[in-house]
Write an enzyme that holds these catalytic residues in place. Sequence first.
Site, short mmCIF file in Angstrom:
data_model
loop_
_atom_site.label_atom_id
_atom_site.label_comp_id
_atom_site.label_asym_id
_atom_site.label_seq_id
_atom_site.Cartn_x
_atom_site.Cartn_y
_atom_site.Cartn_z
N LYS A 65 17.54 56.38 24.72
CA LYS A 65 18.90 55.89 25.00
C LYS A 65 19.28 54.80 24.00
CE LYS A 65 21.53 54.40 28.96
NZ LYS A 65 21.46 53.86 30.29
N LYS A 72 0.59 48.99 17.96
CA LYS A 72 -0.17 49.98 18.75
C LYS A 72 -0.36 51.26 17.93
CE LYS A 72 0.20 53.35 22.22
NZ LYS A 72 0.96 54.52 22.43
N LYS A 84 0.96 58.20 17.13
CA LYS A 84 1.46 59.24 16.22
C LYS A 84 2.87 58.91 15.78
CE LYS A 84 -1.12 62.01 18.92
NZ LYS A 84 -1.05 62.59 20.24
P1 ADP Z 1 0.56 58.79 20.92
O1 ADP Z 1 1.15 57.46 21.28
O2 ADP Z 1 -0.15 58.74 19.63
O3 ADP Z 1 1.60 59.93 20.96
P2 ADP Z 1 -0.34 59.97 23.38
O4 ADP Z 1 0.92 59.50 24.06
O5 ADP Z 1 -0.49 61.44 23.11
O6 ADP Z 1 -0.52 59.14 22.03
O7 ADP Z 1 -1.58 59.46 24.26
C1 ADP Z 1 -2.63 60.24 24.80
C2 ADP Z 1 -3.56 59.33 25.59
O8 ADP Z 1 -4.16 58.35 24.72
C3 ADP Z 1 -2.86 58.51 26.68
O9 ADP Z 1 -3.70 58.37 27.80
C4 ADP Z 1 -2.62 57.18 26.03
O10 ADP Z 1 -2.52 56.13 26.96
C5 ADP Z 1 -3.85 57.03 25.14
N1 ADP Z 1 -3.51 56.23 23.95
C6 ADP Z 1 -2.65 56.58 22.96
N2 ADP Z 1 -2.57 55.63 22.02
C7 ADP Z 1 -3.39 54.63 22.44
C8 ADP Z 1 -3.73 53.35 21.90
N3 ADP Z 1 -3.23 52.92 20.75
N4 ADP Z 1 -4.60 52.57 22.59
C9 ADP Z 1 -5.14 53.00 23.77
N5 ADP Z 1 -4.85 54.20 24.33
C10 ADP Z 1 -3.99 55.01 23.68
#
Ligand code: ADP
Length: 334
Positions: free
Chosen positions: A118, A198, A201
Amino acid sequence: MSEPESRKRCLSGVKSTGVPHLGNYLGMMRPAIELQEQHETYYFVADYHALTTEHDGEAMERQTYDITSYFLAFGLDPERSVFFRQSDVPQVTELSWLLSCVTSMGLLERAHAYKAAKDRGEEGAISHGLFAYPVLMAADILLYQANLVPVGKDQIQHVEMTRDIAGRFNYLFGETFVIPEALVRDEVKVILGIDGQKMSKSYGNTIEALLPPKQLKQRIMQIVTDSTPLEEPKDPERCNVFALYRLFASVEEQAEMAERYRAGNYGYGHAKLALFEKVNAHMGPYREHYQQIRGDLDYLEDVLRAGATKARQVAGPVLELARSRCGYKRRPVL
Ligand code: ADP
Ligand code: TRP
């Protein structure tokens, strides 16, 4: 959060988009796999969720096999964990509809992902599927009566929404669903990327978990650090290289590196090399295992099908219960 002592049902999913990075591995995949030692564990490839962004059918199929292979390579044991493909248990979409009808627009409008779209002025363009993403995720969790959902910090909001939705359903129709809790390990709740934000991707700052050694080294060398000169003492607690190193090193090795930082004459380049050695040694066997598994489609299909059969045995009766609470009975003719 401390580890639960009694045996609980744990469930989590990973979207089948992109290659897992160290944030996914350390924040979710490794902790989730560790839980299979003591708990009942259900993990799945969230390929229905992937449809919110992946509109190429062949890529969808390929990426499901990729994620399955990563999980298996990292140590998921299909004998101890129920591992399945979300779309092999279509009951989840039916439950998602039942839940949709007790979920307010207001709740969904508060979702971080929707708010971000948004703010970018894209709310008119996002699909209904993306808007309703948290409802499908609630269905994933509630369909298995899961107690705990191991995830990284960014998914906590989704688990909170699941709790709200389950509470509302239980209030309206009578006790039906277990109210789940997110299980987030403090030390890995946010893994930082090479730019200090953080790792994600969407930020292009990831270190892929199974990069070949040469690329892994290059990527680690790109981690941004401050400009303290080589000879000066440095603070390990404020350094991203050290933060990653400690997740792969023993307590003694961590203490040793921290000591070197504080003593001076130890550059970030040295620390990055030590980090590379650690990650490379840790991931080496997984890399090989991944290649083996990924090449064996029959094995992957067998694992996914066996998992789906077990998952459906749990999902079927829970869906029936939810349906009957809403006033729908299966008619014998069906
Ligand atoms: P991205 O942010 O890269 O798209 P996803 O949303 O596919 O990652 O996350 C898949 C899993 O990995 C989730 O459970 C998410 O909380 C965990 N995760 C993703 N990035 C991190 C991070 N930087 N630190 C800790 N956990 C993460
Ligand atoms: N939304 C999660 C992610 O992006 C994936 C997911 C889908 C999930 N359904 C779930 C995680 C159920 C935990 C439980 O990473």
